[in-house]
Design an enzyme around this catalytic site. Structure first.
Site, PDB file in Angstrom:
ATOM      1  N   ASP A  38      -3.046   6.687 -11.187  1.00  0.00           N
ATOM      2  CA  ASP A  38      -1.629   6.480 -10.874  1.00  0.00           C
ATOM      3  C   ASP A  38      -0.926   7.827 -11.043  1.00  0.00           C
ATOM      4  OD1 ASP A  38       0.057   3.488 -10.930  1.00  0.00           O
ATOM      5  OD2 ASP A  38       1.225   5.361 -10.986  1.00  0.00           O
ATOM      6  N   ASP A  64      -1.755  11.756  -7.499  1.00  0.00           N
ATOM      7  CA  ASP A  64      -0.699  11.539  -6.504  1.00  0.00           C
ATOM      8  C   ASP A  64      -1.412  11.355  -5.168  1.00  0.00           C
ATOM      9  OD1 ASP A  64       1.253  11.627  -4.588  1.00  0.00           O
ATOM     10  OD2 ASP A  64       2.217  13.453  -5.330  1.00  0.00           O
ATOM     11  N   ASN A  91      -4.573   0.962  -3.556  1.00  0.00           N
ATOM     12  CA  ASN A  91      -3.494  -0.018  -3.685  1.00  0.00           C
ATOM     13  C   ASN A  91      -2.104   0.604  -3.859  1.00  0.00           C
ATOM     14  OD1 ASN A  91      -2.293  -2.678  -5.044  1.00  0.00           O
ATOM     15  ND2 ASN A  91      -2.084  -1.016  -6.532  1.00  0.00           N
ATOM     16  N   TYR A 158       7.896   0.845   6.429  1.00  0.00           N
ATOM     17  CA  TYR A 158       6.891   0.099   5.662  1.00  0.00           C
ATOM     18  C   TYR A 158       5.938  -0.652   6.589  1.00  0.00           C
ATOM     19  CZ  TYR A 158       4.871  -3.017   2.129  1.00  0.00           C
ATOM     20  OH  TYR A 158       3.993  -3.696   1.297  1.00  0.00           O
ATOM     21  N   LYS A 162       1.835  -0.124   7.032  1.00  0.00           N
ATOM     22  CA  LYS A 162       0.835  -1.158   6.744  1.00  0.00           C
ATOM     23  C   LYS A 162       0.050  -1.538   7.997  1.00  0.00           C
ATOM     24  CE  LYS A 162       1.570  -1.509   2.322  1.00  0.00           C
ATOM     25  NZ  LYS A 162       0.533  -1.120   1.350  1.00  0.00           N
ATOM     26  N   THR A 193       5.818  -9.063  -8.509  1.00  0.00           N
ATOM     27  CA  THR A 193       5.726  -7.732  -9.128  1.00  0.00           C
ATOM     28  C   THR A 193       7.110  -7.093  -9.038  1.00  0.00           C
ATOM     29  OG1 THR A 193       5.308  -6.417  -7.145  1.00  0.00           O
ATOM     30  CG2 THR A 193       3.393  -7.489  -8.154  1.00  0.00           C
TER      31      THR A 193
HETATM   32  N1  LIG Z   1       4.372  -7.033  -4.266  1.00  0.00           N
HETATM   33  C1  LIG Z   1       4.351  -7.523  -3.038  1.00  0.00           C
HETATM   34  O1  LIG Z   1       5.032  -8.501  -2.703  1.00  0.00           O
HETATM   35  C2  LIG Z   1       3.456  -6.895  -1.984  1.00  0.00           C
HETATM   36  C3  LIG Z   1       3.357  -7.517  -0.733  1.00  0.00           C
HETATM   37  C4  LIG Z   1       2.562  -6.939   0.247  1.00  0.00           C
HETATM   38  C5  LIG Z   1       1.869  -5.767  -0.036  1.00  0.00           C
HETATM   39  N2  LIG Z   1       1.985  -5.195  -1.260  1.00  0.00           N
HETATM   40  C6  LIG Z   1       1.249  -3.949  -1.489  1.00  0.00           C
HETATM   41  O2  LIG Z   1       0.477  -4.042  -2.674  1.00  0.00           O
HETATM   42  C7  LIG Z   1       0.401  -2.764  -3.300  1.00  0.00           C
HETATM   43  C8  LIG Z   1       0.817  -2.869  -4.767  1.00  0.00           C
HETATM   44  O3  LIG Z   1       2.151  -3.346  -4.827  1.00  0.00           O
HETATM   45  P1  LIG Z   1       2.829  -3.815  -6.211  1.00  0.00           P
HETATM   46  O4  LIG Z   1       3.723  -4.930  -5.882  1.00  0.00           O
HETATM   47  O5  LIG Z   1       1.800  -3.972  -7.269  1.00  0.00           O
HETATM   48  O6  LIG Z   1       3.754  -2.525  -6.513  1.00  0.00           O
HETATM   49  P2  LIG Z   1       4.256  -1.865  -7.873  1.00  0.00           P
HETATM   50  O7  LIG Z   1       5.499  -1.149  -7.518  1.00  0.00           O
HETATM   51  O8  LIG Z   1       4.260  -2.855  -8.985  1.00  0.00           O
HETATM   52  O9  LIG Z   1       3.090  -0.798  -8.179  1.00  0.00           O
HETATM   53  C9  LIG Z   1       2.850   0.295  -7.347  1.00  0.00           C
HETATM   54  C10 LIG Z   1       2.085   1.350  -8.133  1.00  0.00           C
HETATM   55  O10 LIG Z   1       1.811   2.457  -7.243  1.00  0.00           O
HETATM   56  C11 LIG Z   1       2.047   3.652  -7.960  1.00  0.00           C
HETATM   57  N3  LIG Z   1       2.351   4.739  -7.011  1.00  0.00           N
HETATM   58  C12 LIG Z   1       3.431   4.865  -6.205  1.00  0.00           C
HETATM   59  N4  LIG Z   1       3.376   6.029  -5.537  1.00  0.00           N
HETATM   60  C13 LIG Z   1       2.230   6.642  -5.922  1.00  0.00           C
HETATM   61  C14 LIG Z   1       1.621   7.889  -5.588  1.00  0.00           C
HETATM   62  N5  LIG Z   1       2.194   8.751  -4.726  1.00  0.00           N
HETATM   63  N6  LIG Z   1       0.425   8.194  -6.142  1.00  0.00           N
HETATM   64  C15 LIG Z   1      -0.157   7.353  -7.034  1.00  0.00           C
HETATM   65  N7  LIG Z   1       0.392   6.176  -7.414  1.00  0.00           N
HETATM   66  C16 LIG Z   1       1.567   5.839  -6.863  1.00  0.00           C
HETATM   67  C17 LIG Z   1       3.240   3.337  -8.879  1.00  0.00           C
HETATM   68  O11 LIG Z   1       3.350   4.260  -9.948  1.00  0.00           O
HETATM   69  C18 LIG Z   1       2.880   1.923  -9.319  1.00  0.00           C
HETATM   70  O12 LIG Z   1       2.077   1.937 -10.479  1.00  0.00           O
HETATM   71  C19 LIG Z   1       1.295  -1.814  -2.470  1.00  0.00           C
HETATM   72  O13 LIG Z   1       0.496  -1.082  -1.561  1.00  0.00           O
HETATM   73  C20 LIG Z   1       2.196  -2.780  -1.731  1.00  0.00           C
HETATM   74  O14 LIG Z   1       2.698  -2.237  -0.528  1.00  0.00           O
HETATM   75  C21 LIG Z   1       2.756  -5.732  -2.245  1.00  0.00           C
END
Ligand SMILES: NC(=O)c1ccc[n+]([C@@H]2O[C@H](COP(=O)([O-])OP(=O)(O)OC[C@H]3O[C@@H](n4cnc5c(N)ncnc54)[C@H](O)[C@@H]3O)[C@@H](O)[C@H]2O)c1
Length: 253
Positions: A38, A64, A91, A158, A162, A193
């Site tokens: 992360d 990153d 992810n 976004y 995706k 989340t």
């Molecule tokens: N939560 C939802 O409803 C949902 C729905 C569809 C897709 N997603 C996808 O699932 C994945 C996880 O989502 P989530 O809800 O757990 O999000 P979240 O915001 O809880 O967690 C995202 C994590 O990514 C890390 N991150 C962000 N930019 C970064 C970078 N440049 N380098 C390294 N780490 C980085 C953040 O520090 C965080 O720990 C994402 O790709 C999101 O698009 C989530």
């Protein structure tokens, strides 16, 4: 009984929060040594501590995903610390809602594409370069159920990112299955989340805003998304290649 991921090393990006954290905890609970990647070292360390407190094995690496050298270093660190990298869950992502397309700042476009799409591309590149030397591996990328069909406005960058993840993964899956590398996508629907809260929004207001379009009538628990990730990463899915598995309570049914 042997656990599904005994002896495997799993690399999970964005594992400091939400679905990524749940993924890291679940891979560890099923025997994997997990590399918690992360760009937020504090939350990554918290994930590692939780895994260790539960008797699992993990270490954190600051990555990153927008920076190729940082990703390459993350993969190399995983391999040098733990001997290999067998599974990757790419992810990490962000979900800004910038509003109408023509009013969206170009900087928002660039940052969403850099993290959500280029980030997955860079991770795949460095992971595959290691995995094909190492005899194979499994990759699961994070899509979204609005990647193939926007369903609402205000999220142009976004949904573009995706859609890119989904189709890029199909192409890469075809390229690398003969290297022993299986690549798939899990596309979540709205999940419980921090990503799904608007600034200052209560849980009730979020539910009222989001659950109308979900036949199941609720958001996903992160564990329900992660079940699909772990299945695709396991040998049970040995002939599943280049698939985008939507997990969204029926929202796209
Ligand atoms: N939560 C939802 O409803 C949902 C729905 C569809 C897709 N997603 C996808 O699932 C994945 C996880 O989502 P989530 O809800 O757990 O999000 P979240 O915001 O809880 O967690 C995202 C994590 O990514 C890390 N991150 C962000 N930019 C970064 C970078 N440049 N380098 C390294 N780490 C980085 C953040 O520090 C965080 O720990 C994402 O790709 C999101 O698009 C989530």
């Amino acid at each position: 009984m042997a656990a599904r991921f005994d002896g495997k090393v799993a690399f999970v990006t964005g594992a400091g929060s939400g679905i990524g954290r749940r993924s890291a905890l679940s891979f560890a609970a099923e025997g994997a040594t997990v590399v918690v990647a992360d760009h937020n070292s504090e939350t990554a360390d918290q994930t590692v501590k939780t895994i260790e407190d539960n008797g699992g094995r993990a270490s954190a690496v600051n990555v990153d995903v927008t920076d190729s050298a940082s990703v390459r270093n993350g993969v190399q660190t995983a391999v040098s610390r733990h001997g290999s990298l067998d599974i990757a869950h790419n992810n990490a992502g962000i979900f800004p809602m910038p509003g109408a397309f023509a009013d969206t700042e170009e900087s928002t476009w660039h940052s969403v594409i850099a993290i959500n799409l280029t980030g997955v591309a860079l991770c795949m590149k460095h992971e595959i370069n290691h995995m094909r030397e190492n005899g194979g591996g499994v990759i699961v990328n994070a899509g979204s159920n609005i990647g193939d069909h926007a369903r609402f406005g205000g999220v142009g960058p976004y949904v573009a990112s995706k859609a890119g993840v989904s189709n890029m993964s199909r192409s890469a899956a075809r390229d690398h299955i003969q290297d022993g590398i299986r690549i798939n996508v899990v596309s979540p629907g709205a999940s419980d989340t921090k990503m799904t809260f608007l600034p200052g929004e209560s849980e009730e207001d979020r539910a009222a805003r989001l659950t109308g379009g979900i036949p199941a009538g609720r958001l996903a628990d992160p564990s329900e998304i992660v079940s699909a990730v772990l299945w695709l990463a396991s040998d049970e899915a040995s002939f599943v290649v280049g698939h985008d598995l939507v997990v969204d309570g029926g929202a796209s049914a």
